[in-house]
Structures are given as structure tokens and as C-alpha cells.
Motif scaffolding. Structure first.
Motif, PDB file in Angstrom:
ATOM      1  N   GLU A  30       0.981  -1.143   0.086  1.00 50.45           N
ATOM      2  CA  GLU A  30      -0.215  -0.144  -0.036  1.00 50.45           C
ATOM      3  C   GLU A  30       0.692   1.215  -0.129  1.00 50.45           C
ATOM      4  N   LEU A  33       2.208   1.687  -3.702  1.00 45.93           N
ATOM      5  CA  LEU A  33       1.145   1.997  -4.635  1.00 45.93           C
ATOM      6  C   LEU A  33       0.775   3.498  -4.426  1.00 45.93           C
ATOM      7  N   ILE A  71      -6.775  -5.738  -2.746  1.00 41.81           N
ATOM      8  CA  ILE A  71      -6.073  -4.715  -3.827  1.00 41.81           C
ATOM      9  C   ILE A  71      -7.556  -3.562  -4.091  1.00 41.81           C
ATOM     10  N   THR A  72      -8.502  -4.242  -4.319  1.00 42.60           N
ATOM     11  CA  THR A  72      -9.899  -3.700  -4.674  1.00 42.60           C
ATOM     12  C   THR A  72     -10.060  -2.624  -3.777  1.00 42.60           C
ATOM     13  N   CYS A  75      -7.820   0.541  -3.721  1.00 40.22           N
ATOM     14  CA  CYS A  75      -8.275   1.309  -4.796  1.00 40.22           C
ATOM     15  C   CYS A  75      -9.301   2.252  -4.602  1.00 40.22           C
ATOM     16  N   LYS A  76     -10.286   1.770  -3.521  1.00 40.28           N
ATOM     17  CA  LYS A  76     -11.310   2.316  -3.392  1.00 40.28           C
ATOM     18  C   LYS A  76     -10.878   3.537  -2.267  1.00 40.28           C
ATOM     19  N   PRO A  79      -8.701   6.322  -5.201  1.00 38.19           N
ATOM     20  CA  PRO A  79      -9.166   6.066  -6.440  1.00 38.19           C
ATOM     21  C   PRO A  79      -8.119   6.431  -7.725  1.00 38.19           C
ATOM     22  N   LEU A  81      -5.528   5.660  -8.364  1.00 41.31           N
ATOM     23  CA  LEU A  81      -4.687   4.245  -8.575  1.00 41.31           C
ATOM     24  C   LEU A  81      -5.666   3.465  -9.721  1.00 41.31           C
ATOM     25  N   ASN A  82      -6.823   3.494  -9.713  1.00 42.95           N
ATOM     26  CA  ASN A  82      -7.654   2.933 -10.814  1.00 42.95           C
ATOM     27  C   ASN A  82      -7.199   3.084 -12.306  1.00 42.95           C
ATOM     28  N   LEU A  85      -3.731   1.297 -12.589  1.00 38.96           N
ATOM     29  CA  LEU A  85      -3.648  -0.361 -12.591  1.00 38.96           C
ATOM     30  C   LEU A  85      -3.742  -0.875 -13.783  1.00 38.96           C
ATOM     31  N   CYS A  94      -7.031  -7.899 -10.300  1.00 43.87           N
ATOM     32  CA  CYS A  94      -6.365  -6.748 -10.326  1.00 43.87           C
ATOM     33  C   CYS A  94      -4.837  -7.241 -10.260  1.00 43.87           C
TER      34      CYS A  94
END
Length: 130
Positions: A30, A33, A71-72, A75-76, A79, A81-82, A85, A94
Motif C-alpha cells: 500500500e 502504490l 487490492i480492490t 483502490c477504493k 481512487p 490508482l484505478n 492499475l 487486479c
């Protein structure tokens, strides 16, 4: 019981160490990312899960689902990162599970190679992050 024992026989201390290591691994992922989003917002990202070959084959689907879910969820929370990725469309994940032993005849490596080539093509077209 704790300490040495037959393979697969873990004591409470060993399990606690595994949980701590898992938590540290997720925290590190994390952090990386988030750093990429902040410092390289136009960079593509592909998450690779190495050593899939070390997982029992029967447990791979549930482990893949758990990793995908974590991971999802991240991403929430982040955001941005969406957009960066790259999704493993073949596996509907993902991330890209990678067989390091070659037992899969290079299938996972070829899948990742195609993903990297797609990310590079997108970068060269200048469409990433626009």
C-alpha cells in the motif's frame, strides 16, 4: 506447541509471525502504490504476485480472490490508482499471479509480458493519464 515441528505443524508463535509478516507485506504494498500515485501519477502499474507455484493448487482460487479483494479495497481508498492499475483481464484479477518454477510452461510470464507490452504501447501513444 511452538517452535520446530513437522512441516505444516505451526505453533501459536509461528502463526503470529506469519500474520505479522502478512500485515507488513500489505502495508509495504500500500505504501508503494500510494507513493506511485503521488510521485508518478502517469505511470502504469501492474501488481505481480510471485511464487504462485508455492501455493497448493486447490487453494489458489480462494487466495487469488482474497488478494484481489484487498487490492480492490485499497483502490477504493485511493481512487487515483484505478487509472494506473493494469488489470489481468484473463484472470479477471487486479494482479498477475506468477509461477516462478516454470511448471506452467511460461504461461504466467507470457501473460505478464503481454500486459507490459500493452502498457508500453499506451505510454507511447500518450493516452495514459489523459
Amino acid at each position: 506447541p511452538t517452535g520446530p515441528g513437522p512441516p505444516g505443524a505451526q505453533g501459536a508463535d509461528d502463526l503470529e509471525k506469519d500474520v505479522d509478516k502478512s500485515t507488513q507485506t500489505w502495508d509495504a504494498l500500500e505504501w508503494w502504490l500510494a507513493s506511485i500515485v503521488v510521485h508518478a501519477p502517469n505511470s502504469p502499474v501492474a501488481i505481480v504476485g510471485t511464487h504462485e507455484d508455492c501455493l497448493p493448487e486447490a487453494s489458489r482460487p480462494s487466495i487469488h480472490a482474497e488478494v484481489h479483494q484487498r487490492i480492490t479495497a485499497f483502490c477504493k481508498k485511493l481512487p487515483e490508482l484505478n487509472e494506473q492499475l493494469h488489470i489481468n483481464e484473463t484472470g479477471q484479477l487486479c494482479f498477475f499471479p506468477m509461477d516462478n518454477s516454470g511448471v506452467d510452461s511460461g504461461r504466467s510470464a507470457k501473460l505478464l509480458q503481454r500486459a507490459v507490452e500493452a502498457m508500453v504501447a499506451k505510454l507511447l501513444q500518450g493516452t495514459l493519464g489523459t
